[in-house]
Scaffold this active site. Structure first.
Site, PDB file in Angstrom:
ATOM      1  N   THR A   1       0.927  -4.098  12.592  1.00  0.00           N
ATOM      2  CA  THR A   1       1.388  -2.790  12.113  1.00  0.00           C
ATOM      3  C   THR A   1       0.438  -1.727  12.684  1.00  0.00           C
ATOM      4  O   THR A   1      -0.677  -2.057  13.093  1.00  0.00           O
ATOM      5  CB  THR A   1       1.320  -2.683  10.568  1.00  0.00           C
ATOM      6  OG1 THR A   1      -0.057  -2.617  10.172  1.00  0.00           O
ATOM      7  CG2 THR A   1       2.010  -3.850   9.872  1.00  0.00           C
TER       8      THR A   1
ATOM      9  N   SER B   1      -4.464  -8.372   0.190  1.00  0.00           N
ATOM     10  CA  SER B   1      -4.862  -8.763   1.546  1.00  0.00           C
ATOM     11  C   SER B   1      -5.699 -10.031   1.423  1.00  0.00           C
ATOM     12  O   SER B   1      -6.233 -10.328   0.343  1.00  0.00           O
ATOM     13  CB  SER B   1      -5.721  -7.646   2.148  1.00  0.00           C
ATOM     14  OG  SER B   1      -6.402  -8.091   3.299  1.00  0.00           O
TER      15      SER B   1
ATOM     16  N   TYR C   1     -12.763  -1.651   1.800  1.00  0.00           N
ATOM     17  CA  TYR C   1     -11.392  -2.197   1.744  1.00  0.00           C
ATOM     18  C   TYR C   1     -11.351  -3.431   0.845  1.00  0.00           C
ATOM     19  O   TYR C   1     -10.497  -3.550  -0.036  1.00  0.00           O
ATOM     20  CB  TYR C   1     -10.958  -2.538   3.168  1.00  0.00           C
ATOM     21  CG  TYR C   1      -9.537  -3.024   3.325  1.00  0.00           C
ATOM     22  CD1 TYR C   1      -8.458  -2.149   3.223  1.00  0.00           C
ATOM     23  CD2 TYR C   1      -9.270  -4.360   3.614  1.00  0.00           C
ATOM     24  CE1 TYR C   1      -7.158  -2.588   3.407  1.00  0.00           C
ATOM     25  CE2 TYR C   1      -7.971  -4.806   3.791  1.00  0.00           C
ATOM     26  CZ  TYR C   1      -6.922  -3.916   3.686  1.00  0.00           C
ATOM     27  OH  TYR C   1      -5.628  -4.368   3.865  1.00  0.00           O
TER      28      TYR C   1
ATOM     29  N   LYS D   1      -9.244  -4.075  -2.653  1.00  0.00           N
ATOM     30  CA  LYS D   1      -8.252  -5.155  -2.749  1.00  0.00           C
ATOM     31  C   LYS D   1      -8.657  -6.171  -3.828  1.00  0.00           C
ATOM     32  O   LYS D   1      -7.802  -6.656  -4.573  1.00  0.00           O
ATOM     33  CB  LYS D   1      -8.071  -5.841  -1.390  1.00  0.00           C
ATOM     34  CG  LYS D   1      -7.446  -4.944  -0.315  1.00  0.00           C
ATOM     35  CD  LYS D   1      -6.022  -4.498  -0.665  1.00  0.00           C
ATOM     36  CE  LYS D   1      -5.331  -3.800   0.497  1.00  0.00           C
ATOM     37  NZ  LYS D   1      -3.973  -3.321   0.170  1.00  0.00           N
TER      38      LYS D   1
ATOM     39  N   SER E   1       6.378   2.856   7.421  1.00  0.00           N
ATOM     40  CA  SER E   1       5.750   2.182   8.568  1.00  0.00           C
ATOM     41  C   SER E   1       5.432   0.729   8.217  1.00  0.00           C
ATOM     42  O   SER E   1       5.430   0.349   7.042  1.00  0.00           O
ATOM     43  CB  SER E   1       4.453   2.957   8.893  1.00  0.00           C
ATOM     44  OG  SER E   1       3.671   2.280   9.829  1.00  0.00           O
TER      45      SER E   1
HETATM   46  N1  LIG Z   1      -1.475  -4.938   8.736  1.00  0.00           N
HETATM   47  C1  LIG Z   1      -2.239  -5.882   8.233  1.00  0.00           C
HETATM   48  O1  LIG Z   1      -2.790  -6.740   8.965  1.00  0.00           O
HETATM   49  C2  LIG Z   1      -2.433  -5.967   6.741  1.00  0.00           C
HETATM   50  C3  LIG Z   1      -3.094  -7.084   6.235  1.00  0.00           C
HETATM   51  C4  LIG Z   1      -3.291  -7.199   4.867  1.00  0.00           C
HETATM   52  C5  LIG Z   1      -2.827  -6.204   4.016  1.00  0.00           C
HETATM   53  N2  LIG Z   1      -2.211  -5.119   4.525  1.00  0.00           N
HETATM   54  C6  LIG Z   1      -1.759  -4.088   3.572  1.00  0.00           C
HETATM   55  O2  LIG Z   1      -0.399  -3.793   3.789  1.00  0.00           O
HETATM   56  C7  LIG Z   1      -0.114  -2.508   3.270  1.00  0.00           C
HETATM   57  C8  LIG Z   1       0.748  -1.768   4.273  1.00  0.00           C
HETATM   58  O3  LIG Z   1      -0.007  -1.546   5.455  1.00  0.00           O
HETATM   59  P1  LIG Z   1       0.589  -1.687   6.934  1.00  0.00           P
HETATM   60  O4  LIG Z   1      -0.227  -2.701   7.618  1.00  0.00           O
HETATM   61  O5  LIG Z   1       2.048  -1.824   6.870  1.00  0.00           O
HETATM   62  O6  LIG Z   1       0.141  -0.279   7.559  1.00  0.00           O
HETATM   63  P2  LIG Z   1       0.989   1.022   7.974  1.00  0.00           P
HETATM   64  O7  LIG Z   1       2.038   0.650   8.943  1.00  0.00           O
HETATM   65  O8  LIG Z   1      -0.003   2.052   8.369  1.00  0.00           O
HETATM   66  O9  LIG Z   1       1.665   1.446   6.606  1.00  0.00           O
HETATM   67  C9  LIG Z   1       0.915   2.106   5.614  1.00  0.00           C
HETATM   68  C10 LIG Z   1       1.858   2.933   4.765  1.00  0.00           C
HETATM   69  O10 LIG Z   1       1.085   3.599   3.761  1.00  0.00           O
HETATM   70  C11 LIG Z   1       1.491   4.963   3.729  1.00  0.00           C
HETATM   71  N3  LIG Z   1       0.390   5.804   3.284  1.00  0.00           N
HETATM   72  C12 LIG Z   1      -0.852   5.918   3.838  1.00  0.00           C
HETATM   73  N4  LIG Z   1      -1.555   6.849   3.189  1.00  0.00           N
HETATM   74  C13 LIG Z   1      -0.762   7.327   2.202  1.00  0.00           C
HETATM   75  C14 LIG Z   1      -0.909   8.323   1.201  1.00  0.00           C
HETATM   76  N5  LIG Z   1      -2.048   9.034   1.049  1.00  0.00           N
HETATM   77  N6  LIG Z   1       0.123   8.574   0.366  1.00  0.00           N
HETATM   78  C15 LIG Z   1       1.288   7.885   0.501  1.00  0.00           C
HETATM   79  N7  LIG Z   1       1.497   6.929   1.419  1.00  0.00           N
HETATM   80  C16 LIG Z   1       0.480   6.658   2.262  1.00  0.00           C
HETATM   81  C17 LIG Z   1       1.921   5.284   5.150  1.00  0.00           C
HETATM   82  O11 LIG Z   1       2.882   6.324   5.162  1.00  0.00           O
HETATM   83  P3  LIG Z   1       2.636   7.868   5.442  1.00  0.00           P
HETATM   84  O12 LIG Z   1       1.673   7.988   6.574  1.00  0.00           O
HETATM   85  O13 LIG Z   1       4.021   8.358   5.776  1.00  0.00           O
HETATM   86  O14 LIG Z   1       2.133   8.462   4.173  1.00  0.00           O
HETATM   87  C18 LIG Z   1       2.584   3.987   5.560  1.00  0.00           C
HETATM   88  O15 LIG Z   1       3.934   3.989   5.176  1.00  0.00           O
HETATM   89  C19 LIG Z   1      -1.462  -1.852   2.977  1.00  0.00           C
HETATM   90  O16 LIG Z   1      -1.713  -1.913   1.585  1.00  0.00           O
HETATM   91  C20 LIG Z   1      -2.448  -2.753   3.714  1.00  0.00           C
HETATM   92  O17 LIG Z   1      -3.724  -2.751   3.116  1.00  0.00           O
HETATM   93  C21 LIG Z   1      -1.998  -4.972   5.866  1.00  0.00           C
END
Ligand SMILES: NC(=O)c1ccc[n+]([C@@H]2O[C@H](COP(=O)([O-])OP(=O)(O)OC[C@H]3O[C@@H](n4cnc5c(N)ncnc54)[C@H](OP(=O)(O)O)[C@@H]3O)[C@@H](O)[C@H]2O)c1
Length: 266
Positions: free
Chosen positions: A189, A141, A154, A158, A16
């Site tokens: 996302t 992040s 969070y 981080k 995702s």
């Molecule tokens: N979106 C933002 O604004 C943002 C900003 C700064 C940093 N980030 C960071 O970016 C990274 C990716 O997040 P995203 O925004 O792309 O969110 P996302 O679309 O929800 O992706 C999160 C991913 O983590 C996996 N995941 C969650 N729990 C898990 C578990 N227990 N075991 C294995 N996999 C797990 C999910 O897959 P499954 O559900 O299939 O396990 C999914 O593939 C994260 O570290 C987040 O903190 C995001």
């Protein structure tokens, strides 16, 4: 690194959001991929939407199942024979005031967003050291560099990544092992957000909905990887999160005075 062609890259959180977008872009650029997360059906969908599914393996894992992660590293190395780049990316977000956050939630966020990364890293490190080569790319992040209301669990996890991977960088530079810590701002996302009592929140924040698209974030991340960047900001060129990083870095006392006055983010 000039090109990702034939680089063997293991991405967690690949089903995702940022991980999925990275997988598609990296595959299009000729990388060989190992995709990990819990949802096998979603990983299969990502694989089949990529440019070169024949060069992609799926390795399902639960990052909170700490007893199983070392075995997953052994399995990942066996898939293509070695690993060039590990992208630590899986995770969840959190929203709750400190006063309303159960300690169990802090532990849950820490287990997924911090401990899983370091368990996988420690298990993969001997492989990188033996090869005198390897690259850890770590999704932190903006909240890994600043603190705002509602984000203590969070932000703590981080921030911990920066401490750990800065120390590791200093230790493994002599083996030619690289580390890039990504500092994303708001990225569009479907990221899961946990509340103070451990339940998941259904509503998404306006900031994330208005953030950079995951595909554009993936392009910025790949550029950072090719440049072996130290701590690149990933996100909108003009945005509050970029401004916050700047003020925190150069005017930290002003930042500390301003943040409580800006109100609680939605
Ligand atoms: N979106 C933002 O604004 C943002 C900003 C700064 C940093 N980030 C960071 O970016 C990274 C990716 O997040 P995203 O925004 O792309 O969110 P996302 O679309 O929800 O992706 C999160 C991913 O983590 C996996 N995941 C969650 N729990 C898990 C578990 N227990 N075991 C294995 N996999 C797990 C999910 O897959 P499954 O559900 O299939 O396990 C999914 O593939 C994260 O570290 C987040 O903190 C995001």
């Amino acid at each position: 690194m000039k090109s990702l062609k034939d680089q063997i890259i293991w991405i967690t959180g690949a089903s995702s959001g940022i991980g999925k977008a990275l997988a598609c872009e990296m595959s299009a650029q000729g990388a060989k991929l190992i995709l990990s997360s819990r949802r096998i059906d979603e990983l299969e969908r990502v694989k089949n939407n990529c440019a070169h599914p024949d060069n992609i393996f799926i390795l399902p894992l639960d990052l909170t199942d700490s007893t199983n992660l070392e075995a997953k590293v052994v399995a990942a190395i066996a898939l293509f024979g070695h690993i060039d780049i590990m992208v630590h990316n899986g995770g969840i977000s959190q929203r709750a005031l400190v006063a309303e956050t159960e300690i169990a939630v802090h532990r849950q966020v820490m287990e997924l967003n911090y401990f899983s990364y370091i368990i996988l890293t420690k298990a993969l490190l001997p492989h990188f050291i033996e090869r005198r080569s390897g690259y850890f790319v770590v999704t932190s992040s903006v909240m890994g560099k600043i603190g705002t209301p509602l984000r203590a669990a969070y932000a703590a996890a981080k921030h911990a990544l920066h401490g750990y991977f800065d120390c590791l960088r200093a230790e493994v530079d002599r083996y030619g092992i690289k580390i890039t810590i990504l500092v994303p701002g708001y990225i569009q996302t479907p990221i899961s957000v946990i509340s103070g009592d451990g339940n998941f929140l259904s509503s998404k924040s306006e900031q994330i909905s208005g953030g950079l698209s995951a595909n554009k974030a993936a392009v910025q991340i790949i550029k950072a990887i090719k440049n072996e960047a130290y701590e690149p900001y990933i996100g909108r060129f003009i945005g509050e999160e970029r401004l916050a990083l700047f003020v925190k870095r150069f005017l930290p006392i002003l930042f500390a005075k301003l943040i409580p006055r800006l109100g609680t983010p939605k």
